[in-house]
Write a protein that holds these residues in place. Structure first.
Motif, PDB file in Angstrom:
ATOM      1  N   UNK B  36     -29.874 103.563  33.965  1.00 11.77           N
ATOM      2  CA  UNK B  36     -28.999 103.911  32.841  1.00 11.77           C
ATOM      3  C   UNK B  36     -28.757 102.752  31.882  1.00 11.77           C
ATOM      4  N   UNK B  37     -29.231 101.580  32.212  1.00 12.65           N
ATOM      5  CA  UNK B  37     -29.108 100.439  31.293  1.00 12.65           C
ATOM      6  C   UNK B  37     -30.072  99.340  31.746  1.00 12.65           C
ATOM      7  N   UNK B  38     -30.135  98.295  30.960  1.00 13.41           N
ATOM      8  CA  UNK B  38     -31.087  97.232  31.245  1.00 13.41           C
ATOM      9  C   UNK B  38     -30.841  96.538  32.567  1.00 13.41           C
ATOM     10  N   UNK B  39     -29.581  96.395  32.897  1.00  9.09           N
ATOM     11  CA  UNK B  39     -29.248  95.708  34.141  1.00  9.09           C
ATOM     12  C   UNK B  39     -29.748  96.498  35.352  1.00  9.09           C
ATOM     13  N   UNK B  45     -36.435  96.825  39.203  1.00 14.72           N
ATOM     14  CA  UNK B  45     -37.742  96.149  39.134  1.00 14.72           C
ATOM     15  C   UNK B  45     -37.866  95.030  40.162  1.00 14.72           C
ATOM     16  N   UNK B  46     -36.744  94.531  40.619  1.00 15.10           N
ATOM     17  CA  UNK B  46     -36.781  93.471  41.632  1.00 15.10           C
ATOM     18  C   UNK B  46     -37.179  94.003  43.007  1.00 15.10           C
ATOM     19  N   UNK B  47     -37.003  95.308  43.182  1.00 17.52           N
ATOM     20  CA  UNK B  47     -37.291  95.871  44.501  1.00 17.52           C
ATOM     21  C   UNK B  47     -38.468  96.837  44.505  1.00 17.52           C
ATOM     22  N   UNK B  66     -33.167  92.585  25.670  1.00 18.97           N
ATOM     23  CA  UNK B  66     -32.841  91.643  26.750  1.00 18.97           C
ATOM     24  C   UNK B  66     -33.459  92.118  28.057  1.00 18.97           C
ATOM     25  N   UNK B  67     -33.452  93.424  28.255  1.00 15.96           N
ATOM     26  CA  UNK B  67     -34.048  93.985  29.469  1.00 15.96           C
ATOM     27  C   UNK B  67     -35.530  93.618  29.556  1.00 15.96           C
ATOM     28  N   UNK B  68     -36.256  93.824  28.467  1.00 21.60           N
ATOM     29  CA  UNK B  68     -37.696  93.556  28.490  1.00 21.60           C
ATOM     30  C   UNK B  68     -37.956  92.055  28.650  1.00 21.60           C
ATOM     31  N   UNK B  69     -37.158  91.250  27.962  1.00 24.88           N
ATOM     32  CA  UNK B  69     -37.307  89.798  28.126  1.00 24.88           C
ATOM     33  C   UNK B  69     -37.109  89.399  29.591  1.00 24.88           C
ATOM     34  N   UNK B  70     -36.132  90.022  30.229  1.00 21.58           N
ATOM     35  CA  UNK B  70     -35.864  89.698  31.635  1.00 21.58           C
ATOM     36  C   UNK B  70     -36.981  90.202  32.540  1.00 21.58           C
ATOM     37  N   UNK B  71     -37.499  91.384  32.223  1.00 20.87           N
ATOM     38  CA  UNK B  71     -38.618  91.907  33.017  1.00 20.87           C
ATOM     39  C   UNK B  71     -39.820  90.974  32.937  1.00 20.87           C
ATOM     40  N   UNK B  72     -40.002  90.355  31.766  1.00 24.05           N
ATOM     41  CA  UNK B  72     -41.133  89.454  31.573  1.00 24.05           C
ATOM     42  C   UNK B  72     -40.847  88.026  32.043  1.00 24.05           C
ATOM     43  N   UNK B  73     -39.601  87.731  32.333  1.00 25.51           N
ATOM     44  CA  UNK B  73     -39.235  86.371  32.717  1.00 25.51           C
ATOM     45  C   UNK B  73     -39.694  86.075  34.144  1.00 25.51           C
ATOM     46  N   UNK B  74     -39.551  84.831  34.536  1.00 26.31           N
ATOM     47  CA  UNK B  74     -39.942  84.447  35.897  1.00 26.31           C
ATOM     48  C   UNK B  74     -39.112  85.165  36.944  1.00 26.31           C
ATOM     49  N   UNK B  75     -37.898  85.562  36.574  1.00 28.34           N
ATOM     50  CA  UNK B  75     -37.002  86.228  37.518  1.00 28.34           C
ATOM     51  C   UNK B  75     -37.648  87.497  38.068  1.00 28.34           C
TER      52      UNK B  75
END
Lengths: 194, 130
Positions: B36-39, B45-47, B66-75
């Motif tokens: 329902x949101x980026x978070x 996506x982490x699991x 921000x969601x897409x940036x985070x998905x693409x980040x090292x995290x």
């Protein structure tokens, strides 16, 4: 004879931060300042000036929290100006803040409902989804019935659905009839009526 | 050996949009999950190793960029394709989406057959939905 140090005045238990602290280089200090300025009327213009420029989400959220607590027409109008911002984080944070301002937002609602930018009207539907005001459902119904843009109507339907009842069935059918070539609206209305 | 269908995460704060996209893609043979949101999307996506993300822009808690940036980040570091799909049609919106790491930017409303076609194309070789 040395200087006599004047005994300091006893500090208030929670001294209010100064407006200047909103410009502190440390984001945590800015956040604390923004929260600490709640109830300080003189700080409102400074907060409004800085909310769009603030890059740290936590600081901006703190500023919006303090501004939303003011819940005045001037603050609502100033914040609403950011609903058309190119900054997605700003416009969504502002929409969330406006949704917590039931005293002042109704006064600006006529302008938001007729804003020439359909994207602002989509954001308005997001506000109405959470605005605790007795007229929220009526405004959403107006959008569904009258707005010329299918994305606005879809956003309004989505906002209305959690509170929709049998009395809204004809309103929803009317929206589907207004946009016969929009499969998403048709699907949404069908799902709502099931 | 049977391949599993491509896994798609539909990220949108509008329940009706999630329902619509899930139905469309589910009927087309994809395995669909929702956030329902980026978070929520980042947490999912982490699991789970999704094969495709369908991401809205205007969302509370964490917006689409921000969601897409985070998905693409090292995290998270997902290599899966990302389609951003939004009501936002300002001139710079697509550029911002691509800068964040999206593979495709679509403006709502998107025709159902086009959306399915795009998702099949982007997940080709990742499963047997197509």
């Amino acid at each position: 004879m040395g200087l006599v140090r004047r005994k300091p005045e006893p500090e208030a238990e929670h001294p209010k931060p100064s407006v200047e602290q909103l410009d502190d280089p440390d984001p945590e200090h800015r956040r604390q300042a923004a929260l600490g300025l709640e109830g300080v009327a003189e700080a409102v213009p400074a907060l409004l000036d800085r909310v769009a420029a603030e890059r740290e989400p936590q600081v901006r959220d703190a500023m919006l929290t303090t501004l939303a607590a003011v819940d005045s027409p001037a603050v609502a109008e100033a914040l609403a100006g950011h609903l058309a911002s190119d900054d997605a984080a700003l416009r969504t944070a502002v929409a969330e803040a406006l949704a917590t301002m039931p005293v002042s937002v109704p006064a600006i609602m006529p302008g938001l409902l007729t804003d020439p930018d359909h994207r602002v009207r989509v954001m308005t539907a997001m506000i109405l989804a959470d605005l605790p005001h007795p007229a929220s459902l009526m405004w959403l119904s107006d959008m569904i019935r009258d707005d010329p843009h299918p994305n606005v109507v879809a956003a309004a339907i989505d906002a209305l659905l959690p509170s929709a009842g049998p009395q809204h069935a004809e309103l929803l059918r009317g929206a589907a009839r207004r946009f016969p070539d929009d499969p998403f609206l048709r699907f949404t209305v069908d799902a709502a009526l099931r | 050996m049977t391949e599993s269908p491509p896994k798609v995460l539909v990220v949108d704060d509008a329940a009706t949009v999630r329902l619509y996209h899930s139905k469309l893609l589910g009927d087309a043979g994809f395995h669909v999950a929702e956030a329902a949101n980026g978070l929520e999307a980042v947490e999912a996506a982490l699991t789970t190793a999704f094969d495709l993300f369908l991401v809205d822009i205007n969302m509370p808690r964490m917006n689409g960029y921000t969601c897409v940036e985070t998905l693409r980040s090292e995290t998270v570091g997902t290599p899966a394709p990302v389609v951003m799909i939004s009501t936002e049609d300002r001139p710079g919106d697509a550029d911002r989406a691509y800068a964040a790491g999206a593979n495709l930017y679509l403006v709502k409303p998107v025709a159902a057959d086009r959306l399915v076609r795009v998702c099949r194309m982007l997940t080709a070789g990742r499963g047997d939905a197509a």
